[in-house]
Design an enzyme around this catalytic site. Structure first.
Site, short mmCIF file in Angstrom:
data_model
loop_
_atom_site.label_atom_id
_atom_site.label_comp_id
_atom_site.label_asym_id
_atom_site.label_seq_id
_atom_site.Cartn_x
_atom_site.Cartn_y
_atom_site.Cartn_z
N HIS A 1 -2.45 3.77 6.02
CA HIS A 1 -3.45 2.72 6.23
C HIS A 1 -4.85 3.26 5.91
O HIS A 1 -5.60 2.69 5.12
CB HIS A 1 -3.39 2.21 7.67
CG HIS A 1 -4.53 1.31 8.02
ND1 HIS A 1 -4.68 0.06 7.47
CD2 HIS A 1 -5.60 1.50 8.82
CE1 HIS A 1 -5.79 -0.50 7.94
NE2 HIS A 1 -6.36 0.36 8.76
N ARG B 1 0.86 -1.19 0.00
CA ARG B 1 0.00 0.00 0.00
C ARG B 1 0.89 1.23 0.00
O ARG B 1 1.71 1.42 0.90
CB ARG B 1 -1.00 -0.04 1.16
CG ARG B 1 -0.50 0.37 2.50
CD ARG B 1 -1.64 0.58 3.48
NE ARG B 1 -1.25 0.21 4.82
CZ ARG B 1 -0.48 0.95 5.60
NH1 ARG B 1 -0.02 2.11 5.19
NH2 ARG B 1 -0.15 0.54 6.80
N TYR C 1 5.99 5.11 11.17
CA TYR C 1 6.51 3.76 11.40
C TYR C 1 7.13 3.11 10.16
O TYR C 1 7.66 2.02 10.24
CB TYR C 1 5.39 2.84 11.96
CG TYR C 1 4.13 2.81 11.11
CD1 TYR C 1 4.03 1.99 10.00
CD2 TYR C 1 3.03 3.62 11.43
CE1 TYR C 1 2.89 1.97 9.23
CE2 TYR C 1 1.88 3.60 10.66
CZ TYR C 1 1.81 2.77 9.56
OH TYR C 1 0.68 2.75 8.79
C1 TPP Z 1 -11.80 -7.70 14.14
C2 TPP Z 1 -11.01 -6.44 13.98
N1 TPP Z 1 -9.92 -6.23 14.73
C3 TPP Z 1 -9.20 -5.08 14.60
C4 TPP Z 1 -9.58 -4.13 13.69
C5 TPP Z 1 -8.77 -2.84 13.53
N2 TPP Z 1 -8.09 -2.91 12.24
C6 TPP Z 1 -8.55 -2.26 11.16
S1 TPP Z 1 -7.62 -2.54 9.79
C7 TPP Z 1 -6.55 -3.51 10.65
C8 TPP Z 1 -5.34 -4.11 9.99
C9 TPP Z 1 -5.70 -5.01 8.85
O1 TPP Z 1 -4.54 -5.40 8.18
P1 TPP Z 1 -4.62 -6.27 6.90
O2 TPP Z 1 -5.54 -7.41 7.10
O3 TPP Z 1 -3.25 -6.61 6.49
O4 TPP Z 1 -5.33 -5.32 5.82
P2 TPP Z 1 -4.77 -3.96 5.18
O5 TPP Z 1 -5.39 -2.83 5.94
O6 TPP Z 1 -3.31 -3.97 5.25
O7 TPP Z 1 -5.29 -3.95 3.77
C10 TPP Z 1 -6.94 -3.62 11.99
C11 TPP Z 1 -6.20 -4.37 13.02
C12 TPP Z 1 -10.74 -4.38 12.92
N3 TPP Z 1 -11.17 -3.54 11.99
N4 TPP Z 1 -11.44 -5.54 13.08
#
Ligand code: TPP
Ligand code: MG
Length: 374
Positions: free
Chosen positions: A263, A259, A272
């Protein structure tokens, strides 16, 4: 008794169009036509403009938050093209805008979603997609369930679900993978490994060298691909969907991508992430390599580029206008469609627009019900 090996496996990595725009013609055979390459380039360009405008809407206070798709779009377009529009299902996370648009979702729905308007989640039926999923991992179970239902009904639909590297650390992911594999449900598990789960890098998130190897535990075909290569994303999805359609069950795809943005708009990745890392990935941008490929083949000119950019601006401006000018939702709407009959406490909340769950009794707080209309 000597020990013996009872299981061993390899994970293949597939790249077809490299960073310099050079194509592996053998692997590319029977994949994308020139016309399709141009079409996907146009889709990515429009999506990137969509990201720009969404970002500005958030910064100007007209949208809650927004996760940019920038840098990862080769996944959504390649997979989106490999799935049959209006027939197969897409169960997305939140970085697959292009696939949703290609399958018929009106673009302003995504803006409405991030503006907090529930109408952005009321997906037109013919689109065969679920609303974008914010709770990480939960939707993969929905994908497994939808696919099982398709199988039970004897329909030849395939369900593709998208999720990030971080999502593969969730229990729901493992339950969905196991269920789909045991039931041989027609699912394509598409992991966009963009190296980060917010501020957690992949190597801290998990102890496995690849994400793809997690599928081995579920007896599922699995592959790692270059997720910034539209030929690889298309081919891997097409092959996985073809296998599922023939009754071959689910496949796992780990698409290695990055990405390029934060985020979400609520994040500042400079806190970071090393700039050197970002710069290195910038040169692997899918747009850059497709353009090189098209130019080498005489498929693209500066004039076409200018026209495309202008068109993308016009399209996205129109989309933003639609989202901004839509009649505002009524706040009481968020109580509707939850229960056939609202329980008393929720009736009270709807009337006072206050919650009692934090100990505020509306009357004690000096709030009265609105006088009944005559
Ligand atoms: C069940 C849950 N736990 C925590 C979160 C907070 N959260 C939002 S995005 C994220 C990281 C997701 O990372 P990834 O699966 O690699 O997707 P990316 O955002 O990198 O596309 C987290 C921990 C959430 N939305 N849902
Ligand atoms: Mg991630």
């Amino acid at each position: 008794m000597p020990k013996k090996v009872v299981y061993s496996a390899n994970i293949e990595h597939m790249q077809i169009l490299d960073e310099d725009g050079t194509l592996d013609t053998k692997l590319a055979k029977g994949t994308l036509t020139d016309e399709q390459v141009v079409y996907l380039y146009e889709q990515i360009t429009t999506c990137r403009q969509f990201d720009e405008i969404a970002f500005k809407l958030q910064r100007s206070g007209r949208m809650g938050t927004y996760p940019q798709n920038k840098g990862q779009e080769a996944n959504a377009v390649g997979a989106g093209l490999a799935l049959r529009k209006g027939h197969d299902w897409i169960v997305p996370c939140y970085r697959e805008n292009a696939a949703l648009f290609m399958h018929g979702l009106p673009m302003h729905y995504i803006l409405l979603h991030w503006m907090g308007d529930e109408r952005g989640n009321q997906i037109p039926e013919q689109c065969n997609q679920t609303p974008i999923a914010i709770p990480i991992g939960t939707h993969m179970l929905h994908a497994a369930g939808i696919a099982w239902a398709c199988k039970l009904r004897g329909e030849d639909r395939v369900v593709a679900t998208f999720f990030g590297d971080g999502a593969t650390s969730e229990g729901d992911f493992h339950a969905a993978m196991n269920f789909a594999s045991v039931m041989q449900a027609p699912v394509v598990f598409y992991c966009q490994n963009n190296q980060w789960a917010i501020s957690t890098p992949r190597e801290v998130q998990m102890n496995s060298e690849t994400v793809a190897q997690k599928a081995l535990a579920y007896g599922m075909p699995t592959i790692q691909i270059d997720g910034n290569d539209i030929f690889a994303t298309y081919k891997a999805t097409r092959d996985a969907a073809g296998l599922a359609r023939k009754g071959g069950g689910p496949t796992f795809i780990e698409a290695v991508t990055y990405r390029l943005g934060d985020h979400t708009t609520a994040d500042d990745a400079r806190r970071y992430r090393d700039q050197g890392e970002v710069d290195a990935w910038q040169s692997k941008d899918p747009l850059i390599r497709i353009r090189k490929y098209m130019e080498n083949k005489g498929l693209w000119s500066d004039k076409q580029q200018t026209e495309l950019e202008e068109r993308a601006v016009r399209i996205v401006d129109e989309v933003a206008k639609t989202a901004l000018e839509i009649e505002k939702p009524v706040p009481a709407d968020f109580f509707n469609d939850m229960y056939a009959e609202l329980p008393t406490d929720l009736l009270r909340q709807r009337e006072t627009m206050r919650t009692t769950s934090i100990g505020i009794d509306p009357e004690q707080a000096g709030l009265r019900s609105q006088p009944q209309q005559a």
